[in-house]
Enzyme design. Sequence first.
Site, PDB file in Angstrom:
ATOM      1  N   GLY A   8       7.180  -2.769  -1.716  1.00 30.64           N
ATOM      2  CA  GLY A   8       6.816  -1.368  -1.520  1.00 30.64           C
ATOM      3  C   GLY A   8       7.885  -0.413  -2.008  1.00 30.64           C
ATOM      4  CB  THR A   9      10.737   1.098  -0.175  1.00 31.83           C
ATOM      5  OG1 THR A   9       9.891   1.485   0.917  1.00 31.83           O
ATOM      6  CG2 THR A   9      11.786   2.163  -0.380  1.00 31.83           C
ATOM      7  CB  CYS A  47      -0.833   5.096   9.034  1.00 27.79           C
ATOM      8  SG  CYS A  47      -0.017   6.549   8.316  1.00 27.79           S
ATOM      9  CB  SER A  95      -0.887  -0.010   1.247  1.00 24.14           C
ATOM     10  OG  SER A  95      -1.639   1.169   1.295  1.00 24.14           O
ATOM     11  CG  ASN A 155       6.004   7.343   4.154  1.00 21.64           C
ATOM     12  OD1 ASN A 155       4.916   7.845   4.407  1.00 21.64           O
ATOM     13  ND2 ASN A 155       6.253   6.058   4.382  1.00 21.64           N
ATOM     14  CG  ASN A 189      -2.855   1.760   7.423  1.00 18.81           C
ATOM     15  OD1 ASN A 189      -2.185   1.491   8.414  1.00 18.81           O
ATOM     16  ND2 ASN A 189      -2.460   2.613   6.503  1.00 18.81           N
TER      17      ASN A 189
END
Lengths: 306, 312
Positions: free
Chosen positions: A269-270, A134, A23, A70, A131
């Site tokens: 992801g990254t 976060c 995500s 992030n 989620n």
Amino acid sequence: MCKPDLRVRLCGLEWKNPVATASGTFSARDSGKYYDFSRLGAITAKGLSAVPWQGNPAPRVAETWGGMLNAIGLENPGADRFIAEELPFVRDCIGNAGTRVIVNVAGHSVEEYCMAAEKLDAADVDMLELNISCPNIREGGIGFGTDPRMAAAVTSAVRKRVKKPLIVKLTPNVTDITEIARAAEAAGADALSLINTLTGMRIDVKRRAPVLANGSGGLSGPAVKPVAVLMVWRVARAVGIPIIGMGGIMCGEDAAEFLMAGASAVAVGTAALANPAAPAEILEELTAFMAENGFADVEALRNALR
Amino acid sequence: MSAGTRGWTAEKRLVFAKILSNAEIARTIYRMEFEIMDEDGNSYPAPAPGQFINVYLTGGRMLLPRPFSVCDSAAGRLTLVYGAVGAGTRALAGFAPGERIRVGPPAGNGFDVAAAGTAAGRGRIVLVGGGVGAAPLLLLARRIRETLDGGDAEISGGMTFGGAASATGVVSGVNATYAPPARSPALHAVLGYRSEPFLVSAFEKYCDQTDVATDDGASGFHGTAVDLLKEQTLTGGEFFFACGPRVMLRALARFAGGQGIPLQVSLEERMGCGYGACLGCACKVASPAEIQHRKVCKDGPVFNGSEVVWDV
């Protein structure tokens, strides 16, 4: 050397292979220009809330050694606009290729999570990912993911209001992740995904100020992979539901590492920021690794750890 | 975009580029020219002025791509002008001619040259650059000459390119001699630097007037580019294009707003992916929409000066 069978089953759904996008690092319109995402087992849409969210001011990202921080703050157009404008495009790209569509669900409160989840449950998606991890929003998010009672409360509330398989995404920012994992499982989670980012900070020593406007952010990328592998390994031994493993996967062997630790599937992801076509390349590398090392299927890889 | 697995072809891909030159043109300012390697027979799109490219370096400290605006481009060759200020740009400065780097395709929305042509009428187009922010304005100057004057604006001598790629990607081999200034609208560059100017002679080839300002007064006007611009007489019908530090752009946006002069700015922001997926590079804009953030990498990097919310 035979072609390995990459199919996996999660929550009663077959995925044609165990590689998904994580995500917040995938956009069908933008990522889809670099690789054919209908080759993946699943794609995950960026966190969606019941109403649009602005996210945090810039700078929102900062590079670190072997990773990045992030603090996007879950900027998103809201579940309704995603369903109306984005989802039909995603479905059109996938066609009959069988790629599963997961939507990440965000909220500031139990009711907000439920509202977003209900809207998405009624749409043409395959699985919901809650989620509760976060680190970059003021209320909700990680607050639910660090307390087993709150994790259970939001999981069971959403579970009652949706029909589709419910994945709960866990934060590593806890003393014992298995405690939260067990609480989510007991509250009705069908699967778990882990790990979300590790909270971190960078200071610009010349400006004498945090690099991120938000102050702190979430660390991801290859730097977090050993932490993620251990947490997947621990949680796999603590719960009976499947795990989608993620955290710093950069190549096929990294993906194999998570599967060997006990994950049923993995998410990239990254790596997709460092190389836009990374998810498709990692799938190819994983397939080659399995073929070269005699793994007939993903289950064989999962059972291979000595 | 095709449905399903069959017939899908990548619209965008990372490619290798061979470095032709990489030299310091002012203190800590480098000019790198490279040639796109055409291994798979795919054509590399001609960058529009104001577009940027992602440069993919490798190593633990350089996980994310580095975005650079394109300073000049012709026939599969690109020129970047960058400041060696951080780990990535210092590493880039260490590359030697003949070495390869990986780059992405031209990205983002560049300057709207056509809007300038319409709005400026018989007026004056002013390019306002601050430091390395001058880089994308050079490609813009060249394209403005090509677009507004019709035909190839490149003048003989000095520039290293064999032909100029037009905005549509068609390569022209004609090197017509450009003779300033008898053109309309007038093209004027106002370039601000800390102390040491660079790219000035390159701008002089396309611009009717090129003015330099330095913070320390070492060269040209003593002050900022915006200070210098304010001292000059407005002729009416101006159109501003700008790239530089945010403080400069903010000052210019206030000035342009007060004078009713249209302004396009190219913004810089820390990026994650650089292609629109991660929402890392947010620019706040004044908008009635529910989300006031725009992506610098995809919606920008060029925005109208009047739509940017400067005080955030």
